[in-house]
Design a protein around this motif. Sequence first.
Motif, short mmCIF file in Angstrom:
data_model
loop_
_atom_site.label_atom_id
_atom_site.label_comp_id
_atom_site.label_asym_id
_atom_site.label_seq_id
_atom_site.Cartn_x
_atom_site.Cartn_y
_atom_site.Cartn_z
N LEU A 74 0.69 -1.14 -0.18
CA LEU A 74 -0.11 0.26 0.03
C LEU A 74 1.01 1.34 -0.18
O LEU A 74 0.21 2.46 -0.42
CB LEU A 74 -0.93 -0.01 1.39
N LYS A 98 -3.30 5.69 -6.90
CA LYS A 98 -4.72 5.62 -6.44
C LYS A 98 -4.77 6.37 -5.16
O LYS A 98 -3.85 6.24 -4.11
CB LYS A 98 -5.20 3.99 -6.22
N ASP A 99 -6.00 7.00 -5.08
CA ASP A 99 -6.34 7.75 -3.80
C ASP A 99 -7.39 7.07 -2.93
O ASP A 99 -8.29 6.48 -3.38
CB ASP A 99 -6.88 9.16 -3.81
N TYR A 100 -7.14 6.92 -1.61
CA TYR A 100 -8.24 6.15 -0.63
C TYR A 100 -8.77 7.27 0.22
O TYR A 100 -8.10 8.26 0.77
CB TYR A 100 -7.27 5.06 0.27
N GLU A 101 -9.86 6.80 0.70
CA GLU A 101 -10.90 7.82 1.38
C GLU A 101 -10.50 7.73 2.85
O GLU A 101 -9.61 6.69 3.42
CB GLU A 101 -12.32 7.79 1.29
N GLN A 102 -10.93 8.53 3.82
CA GLN A 102 -10.72 8.31 5.04
C GLN A 102 -11.97 7.78 5.86
O GLN A 102 -13.31 7.79 5.20
CB GLN A 102 -10.70 9.96 5.71
N ALA A 158 -14.21 -0.45 2.89
CA ALA A 158 -13.36 -0.63 1.89
C ALA A 158 -11.91 -0.84 2.56
O ALA A 158 -11.32 -0.20 3.33
CB ALA A 158 -13.59 0.30 0.72
N GLY A 160 -7.83 0.12 2.20
CA GLY A 160 -6.98 1.15 2.18
C GLY A 160 -7.53 2.38 2.81
O GLY A 160 -6.98 3.50 2.84
N LEU A 161 -8.66 2.38 3.37
CA LEU A 161 -9.22 3.69 3.99
C LEU A 161 -8.11 4.07 5.06
O LEU A 161 -7.55 3.61 5.94
CB LEU A 161 -10.55 3.49 4.90
N ARG A 162 -7.75 5.46 5.08
CA ARG A 162 -7.23 6.05 6.14
C ARG A 162 -8.05 6.22 7.45
O ARG A 162 -8.90 6.88 7.49
CB ARG A 162 -6.71 7.32 5.68
N PRO A 172 -3.66 2.38 7.83
CA PRO A 172 -4.74 2.30 7.01
C PRO A 172 -5.42 0.84 7.03
O PRO A 172 -5.08 0.00 7.49
CB PRO A 172 -4.03 2.22 5.55
N ASP A 265 -5.94 -5.64 -1.86
CA ASP A 265 -7.44 -5.38 -1.77
C ASP A 265 -8.06 -6.50 -1.95
O ASP A 265 -8.14 -7.13 -3.38
CB ASP A 265 -7.63 -4.07 -2.79
#
Length: 275
Positions: A74, A98-102, A158, A160-162, A172, A265
């Motif tokens: 990651l 790729k950007d991951y959400e919080q 999901a 990878g979420l921060r 994450p 993932d």
Amino acid sequence: MRKLLLSVLLGIFSLGAHADGFITRLLNHPVPGGVAVVGLPQQTEAPRAQYDGKPVLIIREDGERWIAIVGIDLKTPPGAQQLQLGNGQQITFQVRGKDYEQQHITLRNKSQVNPAPAQLARIQRELDEQLAAYARFSPRQPSNLMLDHPVPGRLSSAFGLRRFFNGEERNPHSGLDFAAAAGTPIKAPAAGEVILTGNYFFNGNTVFVDHGQGLISMFCHLSRIDVKAGDEVARGGVLGAVGATGRATGPHLHWNVSLNGHRVDPAIFIGAFQP
């Protein structure tokens, strides 16, 4: 005219021979926390390859070409990465961004956010056990690479979420969460060997299954464990039941997938990946 038609047909057959197979189309998402499918030189016996100093999963796709299925950490930055072949050659593949959400989570048990010094030794011991399980590489071929859902239900958190626990950022999210009722049977998404079970500070009741060649599943927060280390489980075999043990705000299944020692993932393996 006949020569022209023959040339066109040969071109079509040539394209078909190099077209991506089902496994490549399913799994090739080369992003941080994703999977890269890399074509390998053709030979009679399976090639050997390593990434980041660790052996990688190699299969023969559609009975024709050899491919390496590579887990990407990651924290990997976008750009070129190298796959090392057993003969000393290298193959370059590209990792996309790729950007991951919080995700913000409130926990009543403050020790699960900032453990007391007396708990840190336990946490480190458990971490070492689990990292050793993730690092395992057995010669068996996975029974299937399009994995089954381990439980029915919607995906609730999901990969990878921060994550922020009580406002403090932590590691994450390294897996995929399924919203499922307590007691729901958890089934193996592919055949494998149970290599570790235990009750852990953060993960609660936990089961690790080795599917072969560095493909490892981890299931945690179980209400009960129905298997033990050394058991062989068939695809669809029951491992335990959904619960809320460890650091959990309610019943759900947290499922990790590890590939060549990197958490990736799980949505990729069930056809639910979101670019």
